[in-house]
Structures are given as structure tokens and as C-alpha cells.
Enzyme design. Sequence first.
Site, PDB file in Angstrom:
ATOM      1  N   LYS A   1       0.853  -1.327  -0.070  1.00 53.52           N
ATOM      2  CA  LYS A   1       0.015  -0.038   0.023  1.00 53.52           C
ATOM      3  C   LYS A   1       0.990   1.064   0.149  1.00 53.52           C
ATOM      4  O   LYS A   1       1.433   1.501   1.022  1.00 53.52           O
ATOM      5  CB  LYS A   1      -0.806  -0.031   1.136  1.00 53.52           C
ATOM      6  CG  LYS A   1      -2.195   0.715   0.993  1.00 53.52           C
ATOM      7  CD  LYS A   1      -2.224   2.296   0.758  1.00 53.52           C
ATOM      8  CE  LYS A   1      -2.046   2.952   1.951  1.00 53.52           C
ATOM      9  NZ  LYS A   1      -1.793   4.459   1.678  1.00 53.52           N
TER      10      LYS A   1
ATOM     11  N   GLU B   1      -0.447   7.665  -0.423  1.00 47.58           N
ATOM     12  CA  GLU B   1      -1.494   8.219  -1.522  1.00 47.58           C
ATOM     13  C   GLU B   1      -1.092   9.562  -1.955  1.00 47.58           C
ATOM     14  O   GLU B   1      -1.432   9.934  -3.141  1.00 47.58           O
ATOM     15  CB  GLU B   1      -2.902   8.585  -0.845  1.00 47.58           C
ATOM     16  CG  GLU B   1      -2.858   9.523   0.389  1.00 47.58           C
ATOM     17  CD  GLU B   1      -2.615   8.750   1.742  1.00 47.58           C
ATOM     18  OE1 GLU B   1      -1.746   7.844   1.792  1.00 47.58           O
ATOM     19  OE2 GLU B   1      -2.961   9.390   2.755  1.00 47.58           O
TER      20      GLU B   1
ATOM     21  N   THR C   1       0.198   6.983  13.386  1.00 50.26           N
ATOM     22  CA  THR C   1      -0.301   5.821  12.288  1.00 50.26           C
ATOM     23  C   THR C   1       0.351   4.410  12.980  1.00 50.26           C
ATOM     24  O   THR C   1      -0.669   3.591  13.109  1.00 50.26           O
ATOM     25  CB  THR C   1       0.115   5.968  11.020  1.00 50.26           C
ATOM     26  OG1 THR C   1      -0.292   7.245  10.429  1.00 50.26           O
ATOM     27  CG2 THR C   1      -0.701   4.935  10.144  1.00 50.26           C
ATOM     28  N   GLY C   2       1.389   4.424  13.194  1.00 54.73           N
ATOM     29  CA  GLY C   2       2.109   3.417  13.772  1.00 54.73           C
ATOM     30  C   GLY C   2       1.289   2.853  15.136  1.00 54.73           C
ATOM     31  O   GLY C   2       1.122   1.468  15.318  1.00 54.73           O
TER      32      GLY C   2
ATOM     33  N   GLU D   1       8.567   1.212  11.697  1.00 57.08           N
ATOM     34  CA  GLU D   1       9.827   2.178  11.724  1.00 57.08           C
ATOM     35  C   GLU D   1       9.021   3.888  11.632  1.00 57.08           C
ATOM     36  O   GLU D   1       8.424   4.091  10.469  1.00 57.08           O
ATOM     37  CB  GLU D   1      10.483   1.887  10.131  1.00 57.08           C
ATOM     38  CG  GLU D   1      10.981   0.835  10.141  1.00 57.08           C
ATOM     39  CD  GLU D   1      12.384   0.609  10.531  1.00 57.08           C
ATOM     40  OE1 GLU D   1      13.033   1.697  11.127  1.00 57.08           O
ATOM     41  OE2 GLU D   1      13.249  -0.464  10.706  1.00 57.08           O
TER      42      GLU D   1
ATOM     43  N   CYS E   1      13.242  10.855   7.744  1.00 57.82           N
ATOM     44  CA  CYS E   1      13.056  10.388   9.253  1.00 57.82           C
ATOM     45  C   CYS E   1      14.299  10.559   9.912  1.00 57.82           C
ATOM     46  O   CYS E   1      14.225  10.838  11.025  1.00 57.82           O
ATOM     47  CB  CYS E   1      12.666   9.108   9.320  1.00 57.82           C
ATOM     48  SG  CYS E   1      13.824   7.832   8.370  1.00 57.82           S
TER      49      CYS E   1
ATOM     50  N   GLU F   1       8.699  16.081  16.019  1.00 56.25           N
ATOM     51  CA  GLU F   1       9.060  16.049  14.806  1.00 56.25           C
ATOM     52  C   GLU F   1       8.512  17.273  13.789  1.00 56.25           C
ATOM     53  O   GLU F   1       7.380  17.363  13.936  1.00 56.25           O
ATOM     54  CB  GLU F   1       8.724  14.867  14.215  1.00 56.25           C
ATOM     55  CG  GLU F   1       9.386  14.378  13.159  1.00 56.25           C
ATOM     56  CD  GLU F   1       8.916  13.075  12.433  1.00 56.25           C
ATOM     57  OE1 GLU F   1       7.773  12.764  12.565  1.00 56.25           O
ATOM     58  OE2 GLU F   1       9.782  12.555  11.991  1.00 56.25           O
TER      59      GLU F   1
END
Length: 486
Positions: free
Chosen positions: A172, A175, A227-228, A245, A279, A376
Site C-alpha cells: 500500500k 496516497e 499511524t504506527g 519504523e 526520518c 518532529e
Amino acid sequence: MLGHYINNKFLKPSPKASTFVVDNPATGETIAVLPKAGRREVNLAVASATAAALDWRRLSASDKAEMLHEASRKMRRHASTLIELLTLEQGKPHLENEEEVVWSYNTFDYYAELGRHSRGRVLPSTEYGVLNMVIKEPYGVVGCIVPWNYPLLLLAWKLAPALAAGNTVVIKPSELTPLPTLSLCEVAFDHFPAGVVNVVLGDGSAGEALVRHPDVPMIAFTGSLATGQKIASHAAPRMKKVHLELGGKDAFVIADDADPRLAAKAVAYAGLINAGQVCTSTERIYVSARIAKPFTVALVDLVRGLKIGAGADPTTDIGPMIGTRYREKTVRHLADAKRRGTRVLAGGKVVQGRGYFHQPTVLVGCDHTMKIMTEETFGPALPIMTYRTFDEAIALANDCIYGLGACLYTSDAKKVHAFYENVKAGTIWINDPLTDNYAGPFGGMKYTGGGRELGEEGLDEFRETKHVHWDIEAKPKSWWLPYGRP
Ligand code: NAD
């Protein structure tokens, strides 16, 4: 080309399918409109990967290796198309995209050979005639969920070891950057047996359907902490293997013995490559108060000379950010830092006009009350704080929820030793920031998540370990009471 890729075919989108738009971050113009996967498409892709799983697992390691090398050769042949697509859709300068493509096909070659030569082991047996073996086996179908900042590289770091380990996959892509992945399906993955590699398109809801699917026992994910955390909780009821990650907030410490001009160059590279959307970007700079002035002057000088522009322009140093939502975060962090007393010495502003550009920015007088030093940012900002003792610098580097990478500039061996012994981060770079090594495991500690990509560890992430205990002669055992009694 423009649809979900299932069973080695692009699925014809139904006219009723809901869609999403991909745009060029340098201009804001639409470059593609693509169908979003619903539960039906995710089910089809998982069914296709499940049907292919046994044959792929049983294929010899050498045959798998040859197929991975073939994918790499095709990527080399189509490198210019892939670079153009990355530049158009992700926005970073052409040269940085060339590096991404080279790294991606080399990763396929690296895992082709690692998979070919990888072995289990035979243990000392518990008694004569008993064989004890450790074997490695694939999970089955792996869901690979990829972010937008390095769409091919971060795909290759998952896909190549997952396939080498004998899994089939459903990818996936983000987007925001699905086109290079679709291009790979068209030109570089078509020789894999049908169903080994599948792609579903769409946003988080397609990703969530993949994570929740009962026939997907492993998810390999790179993306944000938020999201993780969702993925971990959605995977928990079925106890799936989750490889995460997540975000970073890397520190760069400059010791008092460093050459200020060289250190400034290293910091500019580490903080501004891909417009700070890496990252492992340098997001916090701690410089010894003894050399803070010449270091800052050199950094400001360098940053003021950088050229902002579209990635396709060969004179561009810094491309656009991926979108307004991401640029807004940099704006918010800068505003918060200014409110709390920082001074902006270079940049500091959104570039007005088309596209999503932000000036590369240097700010001094920062501290840990500011979001720009603790959350971040993921943008082109270089916040500087001074320190007096090296112990203080190490404590500051560790004062963060993330633990992805950390950089140090020094020639003092004692400082190097203290730094790598005491800083909690998955990669420590001394005098050469952000340089990766195919054989060197990459990943984070603390809130950055667990697991490693690259290296032998990166292959092991995609395999389960099984111990086989085999009494070849099937002798009765004295301890099987009452059955073992002579
Ligand atoms: P993101 O978390 O918004 O999205 C990443 C992917 O997850 C996308 O494909 C997205 O569609 C999908 N997704 C979103 N919601 C989902 C859900 N509920 N279930 C399943 N999938 C879902 O991250 P992003 O903005 O694309 O990427 C930037 C982030 O990635 C930054 O935080 C950055 O630090 C991190 N990152 C980490 C590494 C690393 O190796 N640690 C490398 C690159 C980027």
C-alpha cells in the site's frame, strides 16, 4: 498502469470507484487521479497473494535470487523513468532521486544474495540419533505500508527481504506518491509469478483494511508515530507480527574540537536534504558554546546561498515540501519558537506562489521548551542550542521520545566513545551523517519503534524461527512414564 495491481494485472477501475488526486508539489497541479481500494480490492489482493504463497515459498533460494536480480536489472534499465516520476511527484531534486533509485535496485541485489546464502543451523543434539535443527520460514502474506518521503527506497527495504525470505506481498504505497510503485509493477516486477507482488492504492482506510485482514499475518510499516500506534492496536487482537519504523527527531552534536565550517556543511546536508523531510533529518543542533559563533556564521552563510526550486531544475538545491498540511507544521513550530524567544538568522518564511516551498531556516537561542526542539518538524528548519559540557550535550541528545539516529562531529576518540555508549538511538553517525550501508541494520529505539531494515536483521524480520527436534530412530524414552517403562 493506473490502477490496483493484482495477480500481475492492473485492475480496471469500476466507474463508481471513489478516487484520490496526486499532485506535483512544485506547482500544485494534478498529475494523476487514481482509484481508492475498498474492502473488495484489498480482499482480492490478499487472496491473490495467498494463492501464490506456497509455490513461492517452495521455489529454491537460487531461483528467488535470480528473480530479485532480474527486478534490479529492469529497474536499472528504467531508472530514468523512475527518477522522473519521483521528481514530479515527490519533488526533491533530480540528483537525490537518482540516489534513491540506485539504492533501491542495489537493495534487491543485496537481498538476492543474502537470501541465496542464508541458512538455518544444526544444533548439538540432545542424544545420539537425534537431529536438532533451527529453520527459518516465511510468515506468508506480508502487508507493506509505505510513506511518501522515499517511496521507492522504503518499498525496496521491505519488498526485497520479504520476497527473499519467501513471503508474498500486498503493498500500500502512500496516497501522495503511488506512481513509481505502479511503474515498477509495469516494468520491473512482471516476471514474478502471478500473485507474488500486489499493490492496492488509497489512503489510510485501504491501509487499515490490509492491517485488519485475517489472512495477513505480518505488517511492515514505515510512517508516523500516530499511524504506527493505530496499526499496532489494530494488529493486536490477532497477535500479528508488526514491524514499525516511525518518526525521528535526530540530534547533531558538534564538539568543541570540530572545524566549524566543515561541521556547518555536514549539518546543512543532514538537516536540509529532501527539504528536511527525512526520518533521520537533523532536527536539533547542539553546538559547544566555544565554537558556536563561527559555526553559526558558516551555517547561515551556507543556507542563505541555497537555491529553492523545482526538483527537475538541475540548479535547485532545495525542492518543495510535499504539501500544505506538512508545511503548516513547520510554520507552527517556527511561530512557537519565535514566541518563546528564538532568533531567526536565515529564511523563516513560506515561499509565496505556486507549489509548497518553504525557505531553509536557521534559528538560534533554542531550548527544550520549544516544539521545534521536542516534536518532529519534518521540514527545512535548523534550530541551534549551545551547551557547555559534553555530558550536558549527551543528556540533551537523549531528552527526546524518539531514538532513530544521532550525529556527532569530533576527532576526539573519548567523546566518540561516550557518545555511542550513552546516546539511545538505532544509528550513530560520527563525522559522516546519514550515510547508510546495505549491511548495516537501520531502525530506531524508544517511540521510533522496533525492528530493523537492511542487513541480516532486515531479512530476519520477515522470517519466523522454528526449532525441529527429530529422533530419527523413534526409540522409546525412559522418561515417558508410564509408557517408557521397560
Ligand atoms: P503516515 O503515517 O501519515 O502514512 C504512512 C502510510 O500509512 C501511508 O501509506 C498512509 O496511507 C498509511 N496509513 C495512514 N493511516 C493508516 C492506518 N490507520 N492504517 C494503515 N495505514 C495507514 O506517514 P507519512 O506522512 O506518509 O510519512 C512521514 C512519517 O514517516 C514521518 O513521521 C517520518 O519520520 C516517518 N518515516 C520514518 C522512517 C523510519 O525509517 N523510521 C522513514 C521514513 C519516514
